[in-house]
Design a protein around this motif. Structure first.
Motif, PDB file in Angstrom:
ATOM      1  N   PHE A 117      -6.469  -0.714  -5.139  1.00 37.81           N
ATOM      2  CA  PHE A 117      -6.008   0.253  -4.136  1.00 37.81           C
ATOM      3  C   PHE A 117      -6.776   1.564  -4.278  1.00 37.81           C
ATOM      4  CE2 PHE A 117      -3.196   3.942  -3.495  1.00 37.81           C
ATOM      5  CZ  PHE A 117      -2.940   3.834  -2.131  1.00 37.81           C
ATOM      6  N   ASP A 135       0.822  -1.217   0.000  1.00 35.30           N
ATOM      7  CA  ASP A 135       0.000   0.000   0.000  1.00 35.30           C
ATOM      8  C   ASP A 135       0.854   1.265   0.000  1.00 35.30           C
ATOM      9  OD1 ASP A 135      -2.281  -1.479  -0.089  1.00 35.30           O
ATOM     10  OD2 ASP A 135      -2.854  -1.181   2.014  1.00 35.30           O
ATOM     11  N   ASP A 136       1.971   1.227   0.706  1.00 33.28           N
ATOM     12  CA  ASP A 136       2.848   2.408   0.741  1.00 33.28           C
ATOM     13  C   ASP A 136       3.376   2.726  -0.649  1.00 33.28           C
ATOM     14  OD1 ASP A 136       2.481   2.701   3.437  1.00 33.28           O
ATOM     15  OD2 ASP A 136       4.376   1.764   4.017  1.00 33.28           O
ATOM     16  N   LEU A 182       0.326   6.736  -6.847  1.00 36.21           N
ATOM     17  CA  LEU A 182      -0.750   7.741  -6.952  1.00 36.21           C
ATOM     18  C   LEU A 182      -0.180   9.157  -6.974  1.00 36.21           C
ATOM     19  CD1 LEU A 182      -3.733   8.516  -6.977  1.00 36.21           C
ATOM     20  CD2 LEU A 182      -3.758   8.249  -4.483  1.00 36.21           C
ATOM     21  N   LYS A 183       0.832   9.395  -6.167  1.00 34.28           N
ATOM     22  CA  LYS A 183       1.462  10.726  -6.133  1.00 34.28           C
ATOM     23  C   LYS A 183       2.057  11.087  -7.488  1.00 34.28           C
ATOM     24  CE  LYS A 183       2.570  10.581  -1.186  1.00 34.28           C
ATOM     25  NZ  LYS A 183       3.654  10.457  -0.177  1.00 34.28           N
ATOM     26  N   LYS A 191      -9.843   3.536  -1.788  1.00 29.84           N
ATOM     27  CA  LYS A 191      -9.787   4.929  -1.358  1.00 29.84           C
ATOM     28  C   LYS A 191     -10.841   5.796  -2.049  1.00 29.84           C
ATOM     29  CE  LYS A 191      -4.938   5.189   0.004  1.00 29.84           C
ATOM     30  NZ  LYS A 191      -5.225   5.785   1.309  1.00 29.84           N
ATOM     31  N   GLU A 239       0.671   4.067  -2.878  1.00 27.09           N
ATOM     32  CA  GLU A 239       0.437   5.476  -2.541  1.00 27.09           C
ATOM     33  C   GLU A 239       1.445   6.365  -3.275  1.00 27.09           C
ATOM     34  OE1 GLU A 239      -1.587   8.473  -1.263  1.00 27.09           O
ATOM     35  OE2 GLU A 239      -2.100   6.581  -0.262  1.00 27.09           O
ATOM     36  N   ASP A 240       2.676   5.887  -3.394  1.00 26.31           N
ATOM     37  CA  ASP A 240       3.685   6.622  -4.162  1.00 26.31           C
ATOM     38  C   ASP A 240       3.305   6.674  -5.641  1.00 26.31           C
ATOM     39  OD1 ASP A 240       5.194   7.035  -1.889  1.00 26.31           O
ATOM     40  OD2 ASP A 240       6.519   5.322  -2.244  1.00 26.31           O
TER      41      ASP A 240
END
Length: 439
Positions: free
Chosen positions: A206, A175-176, A182-183, A210, A179-180
């Motif tokens: 993922f 997940d971390d 997505l950034k 969210k 998240e990167d």
């Protein structure tokens, strides 16, 4: 000529001539597709029969009175030194050389002459254009693997720069890391997502968790191309809903070309420009359209290396609606994938093992087949078929590769077999997980 095409040209691949050739092929298909196919397939067969000693050995002086008399080729037939497989007047230095993904369990090195490789790229450029994707201009988010060793890694990164794409590291889909990802979509004007189906689906799940629409985050996004693995209807719907763009399904093989590509009508259109695709039964008899069988592919323009009636390892159906000019792949069985779940919680796409097996693929062709079995989260068994036992050095190299691509402190064991167990369809899966968990 755009930047990407200039790079191909600088590397010795005649892309301008290939684009002209492709247009001539399109005209020939439209004029008389059946004549074009017949002429092309016999031309490449006769070429390799005359110019390739290894292929003549495979023919074994068998009488050839019709196309079906030509023996089916498999990857096992090609697991000898590349120099032994090249046609007359070609050398490893004068051709494009690469390795297959080995996703079917039969990794091997192959070659294309530079004109054939350029024609492959001309065809891909044309396929993308029908979806308003300009390979030289559309910024690509690439969900592919990448070598970890310094030199190979830098080469791939440099290719990405020239090809106007940004590569995401799919070796860690925690997940971390997602998240990167997505950034990056928030920061970069991506127009295209291209990559392994399972990794893109994981990213979409993922985003769904969210309640994020990727199109809202990255308004420039136009399309998503899924490849290398099966795209199931449920996953397609997920991608359409969460990514908010057109989903285009691709089926191909690195040693050949794109085999089928979804057109603007939603059909999985077969590539009959540079390939001949057949469906055969267990006895290698050609089946009529509408019947399921083994996919057999002939590369019509690769003179450096024969792929004549080459059994690719998948099962499929050509639609009854197909014509000689317009062929449609109705169904494909195979290219499914799993994830390895590691003790740290990392989820690793099974195709990552391609980069592990690459470390032991040698041009000698000694290692014939490889299968990776995950026994527990921390235990992996490498089963292989080889004339000789793997040496301690080779085992150490594989173990080190696993630590590099997965994580340290994993237990790896090795076992040599004369043959490896296959699925009911006859396909050898390179990765099998015995865990009850599923990504």
């Amino acid at each position: 000529m755009n930047r990407f095409e200039r790079v191909l040209s600088w590397q010795g691949f005649p892309i301008s001539a290939a684009k002209t050739k492709l247009e001539q092929i399109k005209i020939a298909l439209k004029s008389n597709a059946q004549d074009y196919t017949e002429t092309s397939k016999w031309s490449i067969f006769n070429y390799h029969k005359s110019h390739n000693s290894h292929y003549r050995q495979l023919l074994n002086n068998q009488p050839i009175s019709c196309w079906e008399d030509i023996p089916i080729m498999t990857k096992q037939d090609l697991q000898v030194s590349l120099e032994q497989r090249l046609s007359k007047d070609f050398s490893a230095k004068s051709v494009y050389v690469n390795k297959t993904s080995g996703s079917s369990g039969h990794p091997f090195i192959f070659a294309k002459d530079k004109a054939a490789h350029a024609l492959t790229w001309a065809h891909i450029i044309s396929l993308y254009q029908q979806h308003d994707i300009d390979m030289s201009q559309s910024y690509e988010a690439r969900f592919y693997g990448i070598p970890k060793d310094f030199i190979s890694n830098k080469k791939e990164r440099l290719k990405d720069v020239f090809a106007h794409r940004f590569r995401f590291d799919i070796f860690d889909l925690s997940d971390d890391k997602l998240e990167d990802f997505l950034k990056e979509f928030k920061r970069k004007p991506f127009e295209l997502i291209n990559g392994y189906t399972s990794s893109i689906v994981m990213f979409a799940k993922f985003l769904q968790s969210k309640q994020i629409s990727l199109k809202a985050v990255c308004p420039s996004l136009k399309a998503c191309i899924t490849t290398s693995e099966m795209l199931f209807d449920s996953d397609r719907k997920l991608l359409e809903d969460v990514l908010g763009v057109t989903i285009i399904n691709e089926y191909g093989a690195s040693e050949l070309d794109v085999i089928a590509f979804e057109n603007t009508e939603g059909e999985w259109q077969i590539n009959n420009k540079t390939l001949l695709v057949e469906v055969v039964d267990d006895h290698h008899k050609v089946l009529p359209n509408g019947e399921e069988g083994h996919l057999v592919v002939t590369s019509l323009y690769n003179k450096a290396h024969p792929f004549i009636r080459y059994k690719i390892g998948d099962v499929g159906v050509i639609s009854k609606k197909s014509t000689a000019e317009h062929q449609i792949l109705k169904k494909l069985t195979g290219r499914t994938n799993q994830f390895a779940i590691l003790p740290s919680g990392k989820r690793i796409p099974a195709l990552s093992f391609y980069y592990v097996t690459k470390s032991v693929i040698e041009d000698s062709g000694d290692v014939k087949e490889i299968k990776v079995i995950q026994e527990t989260e921390a235990e992996f068994k490498i089963e292989y078929v080889s004339e000789n036992e793997l040496t301690d050095r080779q085992k150490s190299k594989i173990t080190k590769a696993i630590e590099t691509y997965l994580e340290p402190n994993l237990k790896v064991s090795f076992k040599k077999f004369t043959t490896l167990e296959r699925s009911k369809s006859g396909k050898l899966k390179q990765f099998i997980s015995k865990l009850n968990q599923h990504a």
